[in-house]
Design a protein around this motif. Structure first.
Motif, PDB file in Angstrom:
ATOM      1  N   LEU A  54      50.906  32.252  54.854  1.00  0.00           N
ATOM      2  CA  LEU A  54      49.954  31.221  54.421  1.00  0.00           C
ATOM      3  C   LEU A  54      48.663  31.799  53.849  1.00  0.00           C
ATOM      4  N   MET A  55      48.485  33.108  53.927  1.00  0.00           N
ATOM      5  CA  MET A  55      47.291  33.758  53.363  1.00  0.00           C
ATOM      6  C   MET A  55      47.161  33.519  51.864  1.00  0.00           C
ATOM      7  N   PHE A  56      48.281  33.278  51.180  1.00  0.00           N
ATOM      8  CA  PHE A  56      48.213  33.063  49.734  1.00  0.00           C
ATOM      9  C   PHE A  56      47.273  31.916  49.385  1.00  0.00           C
ATOM     10  N   LEU A  57      47.063  30.993  50.341  1.00  0.00           N
ATOM     11  CA  LEU A  57      46.206  29.831  50.086  1.00  0.00           C
ATOM     12  C   LEU A  57      44.744  30.206  49.857  1.00  0.00           C
ATOM     13  N   ARG A  58      44.367  31.437  50.206  1.00  0.00           N
ATOM     14  CA  ARG A  58      42.985  31.889  49.989  1.00  0.00           C
ATOM     15  C   ARG A  58      42.695  32.173  48.512  1.00  0.00           C
ATOM     16  N   TRP A  59      43.734  32.286  47.701  1.00  0.00           N
ATOM     17  CA  TRP A  59      43.596  32.599  46.287  1.00  0.00           C
ATOM     18  C   TRP A  59      44.303  31.535  45.461  1.00  0.00           C
ATOM     19  N   PRO A  60      44.024  31.466  44.176  1.00  0.00           N
ATOM     20  CA  PRO A  60      44.707  30.470  43.331  1.00  0.00           C
ATOM     21  C   PRO A  60      46.121  30.932  42.962  1.00  0.00           C
ATOM     22  N   LEU A  61      46.959  31.091  43.969  1.00  0.00           N
ATOM     23  CA  LEU A  61      48.353  31.495  43.789  1.00  0.00           C
ATOM     24  C   LEU A  61      49.256  30.320  44.115  1.00  0.00           C
ATOM     25  N   LEU A  62      50.408  30.252  43.470  1.00  0.00           N
ATOM     26  CA  LEU A  62      51.360  29.183  43.768  1.00  0.00           C
ATOM     27  C   LEU A  62      52.111  29.422  45.064  1.00  0.00           C
ATOM     28  N   SER A  63      52.328  30.687  45.410  1.00  0.00           N
ATOM     29  CA  SER A  63      53.077  31.009  46.619  1.00  0.00           C
ATOM     30  C   SER A  63      52.894  32.485  46.948  1.00  0.00           C
ATOM     31  N   PRO A  64      53.408  32.924  48.099  1.00  0.00           N
ATOM     32  CA  PRO A  64      53.346  34.352  48.429  1.00  0.00           C
ATOM     33  C   PRO A  64      54.109  35.216  47.428  1.00  0.00           C
ATOM     34  N   ASN A  65      55.017  34.611  46.664  1.00  0.00           N
ATOM     35  CA  ASN A  65      55.770  35.366  45.663  1.00  0.00           C
ATOM     36  C   ASN A  65      54.877  35.981  44.591  1.00  0.00           C
ATOM     37  N   TYR A  66      53.637  35.516  44.497  1.00  0.00           N
ATOM     38  CA  TYR A  66      52.703  36.021  43.496  1.00  0.00           C
ATOM     39  C   TYR A  66      51.610  36.897  44.126  1.00  0.00           C
ATOM     40  N   PHE A  67      51.814  37.285  45.365  1.00  0.00           N
ATOM     41  CA  PHE A  67      50.779  38.040  46.073  1.00  0.00           C
ATOM     42  C   PHE A  67      50.523  39.413  45.454  1.00  0.00           C
ATOM     43  N   ALA A  68      51.433  39.912  44.643  1.00  0.00           N
ATOM     44  CA  ALA A  68      51.212  41.202  43.959  1.00  0.00           C
ATOM     45  C   ALA A  68      49.963  41.142  43.083  1.00  0.00           C
TER      46      ALA A  68
END
Length: 193
Positions: free
Chosen positions: A117-131
């Motif tokens: 759920l950390m991905f929610l801290r950034w404008p990302l659609l999902s953890p799949n874009y955490f790179a």
């Protein structure tokens, strides 16, 4: 944002979310049947529905252009429902899996959920874009090989390997998740991907 300062409505009715709902109901239903009937065949079916459905909902989301943050959170929560039901079935059918599965469940249900759920801290659609935020954390947690190892390996090792090997692997994955969670929490939220 609307004139009242409210966010626009969240779209939940789409193909990937329908797949997530169906695979969750199917996996939990088959896992529950496996528990009550003590059936290995039903448990295998539950795991297959979970894993194949989890791949399909992601493929559908990307192929149809229907990725949403709400859908990503739904997928993360649904994964925990499927995993907990399947793990319960595995422990009932093979009590020797109890310790590695307990380690895995604490890691997956708590540590990995927070991390995912950390991905929610950034404008990302999902953890799949955490790179876009941190390549190392992405590689360790959401790259295709990491996803396979994170969810399937402990269950498979619990069945086929000595208990000590399965526990050691589960503890290793837990260590990676803890380091990843601490690292992700320390990243500045203002970093633009």
């Amino acid at each position: 944002m609307t004139a009242l300062g409210l966010s626009p409505p969240v779209t939940l009715l789409n193909v990937p979310n329908a797949i997530t709902g169906v695979r969750t109901a199917g996996a939990v239903g088959f896992a529950t049947a496996a528990l009550t009937r003590r059936s290995g065949h039903l448990l295998v079916a539950a795991y297959l529905i979970y894993w194949v459905g989890d791949i399909l909902d992601g493929v559908a989301a990307r192929a149809l252009g229907q990725e949403t943050r709400a859908g990503a959170v739904f997928d993360i929560v649904a994964d925990r429902a499927c995993t907990s039901a399947c793990a319960a079935g595995l422990v009932v059918l093979r009590p020797s899996t109890a310790v590695p599965m307990a380690v895995f469940l604490v890691q997956f249900m708590v540590i990995d959920q927070l991390l995912s759920l950390m991905f929610l801290r950034w404008p990302l659609l999902s953890p799949n874009y955490f790179a876009r935020v941190d390549r190392r954390i992405y590689r360790w947690n959401w790259s295709p090989p990491a996803k396979a190892l994170n969810t399937a390996a402990v269950a498979i090792l619990s069945i086929w390997a000595p208990v000590a090997v399965a526990v050691a692997f589960a503890l290793g994955v837990t260590a990676v998740k803890v380091v990843s969670l601490i690292s992700a929490a320390g990243l500045p939220a203002s970093a633009r991907p």
